[in-house]
Enzyme design. Structure first.
Site, short mmCIF file in Angstrom:
data_model
loop_
_atom_site.label_atom_id
_atom_site.label_comp_id
_atom_site.label_asym_id
_atom_site.label_seq_id
_atom_site.Cartn_x
_atom_site.Cartn_y
_atom_site.Cartn_z
CD GLU A 1 -19.06 15.54 13.96
OE1 GLU A 1 -18.46 14.50 13.71
OE2 GLU A 1 -18.62 16.67 13.67
CD GLU B 1 -15.27 11.87 15.08
OE1 GLU B 1 -15.30 12.25 16.28
OE2 GLU B 1 -16.24 11.32 14.51
N1 T1G Z 1 -25.84 10.35 6.81
C1 T1G Z 1 -26.91 9.95 6.07
N2 T1G Z 1 -27.32 10.55 4.91
C2 T1G Z 1 -26.58 11.59 4.50
C3 T1G Z 1 -25.46 12.07 5.22
C4 T1G Z 1 -25.08 11.39 6.42
N3 T1G Z 1 -24.02 11.77 7.14
N4 T1G Z 1 -24.96 13.13 4.54
C5 T1G Z 1 -25.75 13.30 3.45
N5 T1G Z 1 -26.71 12.38 3.43
C6 T1G Z 1 -27.74 12.21 2.38
C7 T1G Z 1 -28.67 13.42 2.24
O1 T1G Z 1 -29.73 13.35 3.13
C8 T1G Z 1 -29.11 13.31 0.80
O2 T1G Z 1 -30.09 12.32 0.75
C9 T1G Z 1 -27.87 12.76 0.10
O3 T1G Z 1 -27.07 12.15 1.13
C10 T1G Z 1 -27.04 13.82 -0.58
O4 T1G Z 1 -26.76 14.84 0.37
C11 T1G Z 1 -19.52 10.07 15.15
C12 T1G Z 1 -21.77 11.71 15.08
C13 T1G Z 1 -21.74 15.74 2.48
C14 T1G Z 1 -21.62 18.17 2.17
O5 T1G Z 1 -23.02 16.36 9.19
O6 T1G Z 1 -23.19 18.14 4.91
O7 T1G Z 1 -20.30 11.93 11.90
O8 T1G Z 1 -31.97 13.72 0.04
O9 T1G Z 1 -28.06 16.65 -0.80
O10 T1G Z 1 -25.33 18.98 -1.27
O11 T1G Z 1 -18.64 12.18 15.17
O12 T1G Z 1 -24.64 16.09 2.58
O13 T1G Z 1 -30.69 12.44 -1.63
O14 T1G Z 1 -32.13 11.25 0.06
O15 T1G Z 1 -26.58 17.17 1.18
O16 T1G Z 1 -23.67 17.35 -2.25
C15 T1G Z 1 -21.51 14.44 10.36
C16 T1G Z 1 -23.74 15.90 6.47
C17 T1G Z 1 -22.47 13.36 10.72
C18 T1G Z 1 -22.36 15.88 6.97
C19 T1G Z 1 -22.90 16.73 0.56
N6 T1G Z 1 -21.58 14.70 8.94
N7 T1G Z 1 -23.81 15.97 5.02
O17 T1G Z 1 -23.73 17.78 0.21
O18 T1G Z 1 -25.57 16.49 -1.02
S1 T1G Z 1 -22.50 13.10 12.45
C20 T1G Z 1 -22.36 15.67 8.47
C21 T1G Z 1 -23.55 17.12 4.37
C22 T1G Z 1 -21.02 12.27 12.77
C23 T1G Z 1 -19.44 11.35 14.40
C24 T1G Z 1 -20.72 12.06 14.21
C25 T1G Z 1 -23.77 17.11 2.89
C26 T1G Z 1 -22.48 16.91 2.06
P1 T1G Z 1 -31.26 12.44 -0.25
P2 T1G Z 1 -26.83 16.39 -0.04
P3 T1G Z 1 -24.57 17.72 -1.18
#
Ligand code: T1G
Length: 700
Positions: free
Chosen positions: A125, A105
């Protein structure tokens, strides 16, 4: 500037770098930092354009999910995006790694986007039970059109940079130094006095959908089956529809309403729990990151049956050469033919190229010689589920396999320590319990024996990551986590049909609750003879915990083993997997009830849900207090990825916490009074209910 966002100049371009490891999530400090960076760039007359780039391994991977449910802290993301888009100086997003959710975004609010070829962009999301809440549902269709936007937003799957360029989302794929290329791109935009492209003002890509509003209804229809029970996918469609029917600002408001409806729903809580639970499961307190792990360069599988073949495919899919060892040429040929058929089916569906199929088949070698496992770094045994057979295999492997090799068993119930006792190296023995079909099901239950070494666990965990499995570490007991909980669940399902329900009633109720399949159709798929053999073995061992309905035994005595024999709890027409109610089964159930002195009655749907679910949860509580599972969320991951538990309910233990353990315990205690011993409440459930706590509060 905030610590997490830096601003510096390169030539006449201001570079705003987000540095919030591990994934540059849009926490409050990052949002403030972006605002400050933009203001600095805006204010500096020497600056003609700006670049936003991520520090470390990725661009921004979304809003900070850990902030959800907490009081919102200004500035909100909308304010940040408004600043970016309204900037009078071009703002370029420079993408590497993953630009996801709020991260994409941010890119959509920029005037231009460049990316490295390995970059990925997406709006995931919906996988968290939400929808893009910062303009993604309004801006994306304005760039890529409604059809592509619907697919991206409702699936939540990322697309590679090249595809993003093809659909107009990325302006240029750059090579080498991303920052330098992005700065040069920005300077070029300034030099060519290109007009600032504000996506919110774009409309042409919406025309087609405006002329064909039916697109939304047909898209809704196309996802009905897959999205059964989920809220967010349908809210996503409504939001994109608003982009077509409303002016941008109104569309944003509608998106916000729909976002809040998703956020308020229990579903997003379940799916966000599942997101973190999956990551938490990989943290083993006494096997920390950095524990030495053996590199798996070659693998071997003993047994080319359904499981052995599927396990071998996992290795080939990850590019690891694997030898499949069988006792007879006929069995080997049959097993490898099934593997070939499975790959051909995937090619047929267009999800694998012929060339890739050939490469993967080329990595799988068949052999009748156990000696062929000599070079393997891991050997996985997938032979008949009988202790004597397993121990004979492990004793042989102990003599052949090289020092340091991991010796793993795919047993789904048997004692890992007893299997390991057949070797001189129990520290190298571990359970690697795959789920059928092993090349499809994502869950891998790693079973730790009393002597399994940390290196063996670390090596198996690293392998699980390479073969793209979601893994959970379970302690050694009868049925480990998943199957141990499944036994009381199936017990209750069968007692319920003896008491008056029908298999199709129970399956329908459980499917309406959200499971992919009900207990009776599931048993018919897996084969009733597996459970029958285990029950007979237990009966022979005079196991006292053996109180169950005998209908299943009656079915097996008649050779009704399920789909594979055309009849089980249901009957199946030749070549069909559709379960058909069978009056013969009804008669058999009535006879068993009479034999057991069970008075049949009308069974309500609510009772079916609570008896089946709480049977799972009560056993889950025992597993937790015995340390067979490290955390209640590990049990949730097991059921989400291994047993088709609905993701939007977060898993059985999370669901129980949502309902409240006070209520769960009260139900279990009532069942105990009515149905006796098997329903004795687990001490942990009793204790937590009394303390007004949840399983999430339980820590060892
Ligand atoms: N927020 C907080 N922590 C996050 C995070 C996030 N968005 N994404 C990952 N982490 C933490 C995760 O818990 C882990 O922590 C560490 O980072 C490494 O992640 C307004 C409402 C990016 C593809 O859904 O899909 O934006 O266990 O082990 O395999 O519209 O993380 O080490 O303590 O998964 O290399 C939308 C979510 C949010 C993406 C990387 N975004 N993340 O994968 O590492 S909603 C997502 C992922 C939003 C807006 C809306 C994957 C990754 P810890 P990992 P990875």
């Amino acid at each position: 500037m905030s610590d997490l966002v830096s601003f510096d100049k390169q030539g006449s371009v201001g570079v705003i770098t987000v540095n919030n490891p591990p994934v540059n999530a849009l926490s409050q400090a990052v949002r403030q930092g972006l605002i400050d960076g933009l203001a600095a760039g805006q204010a500096d007359p020497g600056i003609t354009a700006m670049v936003i780039i991520g520090g470390g391994r990725t661009f921004i991977a979304g809003a900070d999910i850990r902030e959800f449910g907490k009081p919102p802290q200004p500035p909100d993301l909308h304010a940040v995006l408004e600043k970016i888009e309204s900037s009078s100086k071009p703002v370029v997003a420079a993408i590497h790694g993953t630009a996801l959710g709020g991260g994409l975004e941010v890119c959509l609010a920029c005037h231009y986007r460049v990316a490295v070829a390995a970059g990925q962009v997406g709006l995931p999301e919906v996988k968290l039970g939400l929808l893009p809440g910062a303009g993604g549902t309004q801006r994306l269709p304005r760039v890529v059109g409604v059809e592509v936007a619907l697919k991206m937003i409702v699936s939540g799957d990322p697309i590679p940079a090249a595809r993003a360029q093809a659909v107009g989302l990325v302006d240029e794929i750059v090579e080498g130094d991303l920052r330098g290329s992005a700065v040069r791109f920005a300077e070029r935009m300034v030099a060519e006095t290109k007009p600032l492209r504000r996506i919110s003002a774009m409309d042409d890509k919406l025309q087609a959908a405006r002329a064909n509003p039916a697109i939304f209804e047909s898209f809704r229809k196309s996802i009905e089956r897959e999205a059964r029970g989920y809220l967010a996918p349908f809210k996503c469609i409504e939001a994109v529809q608003a982009a077509v029917t409303l002016p941008f600002a109104e569309g944003l408001k509608r998106e916000r309403q729909l976002f809040q409806e998703c956020m308020a729903s229990p579903q997003s809580k379940g799916q966000i729990h599942a997101f973190f639970a999956e990551r938490e499961a990989t943290k083993i307190p006494d096997v920390p990151p950095g524990t030495p792990a053996r590199k798996i360069e070659r693998a071997a599988v003993i047994g080319a049956g359904t499981m052995g073949g599927g396990i071998a495919m996992n290795f080939a899919n990850a590019g690891i050469p694997v030898t499949v060892v069988e006792m007879s040429q006929e069995a080997l040929d049959r097993g490898l033919a099934v593997v070939k058929k499975n790959y051909a089916a995937t090619v047929e569906k267009g999800r694998l190229s012929q060339a890739d199929m050939a490469t993967r088949m080329g990595l799988i070698t068949g052999s009748l010689d156990r000696g062929a496992v000599r070079e393997a770094d891991i050997v996985i045994e997938a032979v008949f589920e009988e202790m004597g057979v397993k121990k004979e295999v492990f004793a042989a492997l102990d003599k052949i396999a090289k020092p340091g090799a991991v010796l793993a068993s795919n047993t789904s119930t048997l004692d890992i320590d007893e299997i390991a006792s057949a070797t001189s190296r129990p520290e190298a023995v571990i359970g690697t319990h795959f789920f059928s079909p092993a090349n499809v099901m994502r869950l891998l239950e790693l079973v730790r024996g009393a002597k399994t070494s940390k290196e063996t666990i670390a090596t198996s965990a690293e392998l699980a990551r390479r073969i793209r499995k979601v893994w959970v570490l379970a302690g050694n007991c009868d049925g480990f986590i998943g199957n141990r909980m499944l036994a009381p669940y199936l017990r209750e399902a069968e007692f319920l049909v003896e008491e008056g329900a029908t298999p199709q009633q129970v399956d329908t109720v459980i499917c309406d609750f959200g499971f992919a399949m009900g207990p009776f159709a599931m048993q018919d798929l897996a084969g009733l003879d597996v459970g029958w053999r285990i029950r007979k073995a237990k009966a022979a061992a005079r196991r006292k915990d053996l109180r169950y309905s005998h209908v299943g035994d009656r079915l097996c005595e008649q050779g009704r083993f399920g789909q594979k024999t055309g009849a089980g709890w249901y009957r199946y027409e030749t070549g069909s997997r559709t379960p058909k109610p069978d009056p013969e089964v009804e008669a058999l159930i009535a006879a068993a009830a009479q034999e057991g002195g069970v008075a049949r009655r009308r069974v309500g749907d609510e009772e079916i849900v609570t008896r089946c679910l709480w049977a799972l949860v009560n056993e889950g509580a025992r597993i937790l207090e015995e340390g067979i599972a490290l955390r209640s969320s590990d049990i949730d991951v097991t059921y989400l990825y291994g047993y088709g538990f609905p993701r939007y309910r977060g898993g059985p233990m999370f669901y129980a916490d949502q309902v409240g353990l006070g209520r769960v315990h009260a139900d279990v205690a009532a069942f105990h009074t009515r149905h006796g011993e098997p329903w004795a409440p687990a001490p942990l459930l009793e204790r937590l209910a009394k303390e007004g706590k949840g399983f999430r509060d339980f820590a060892r």
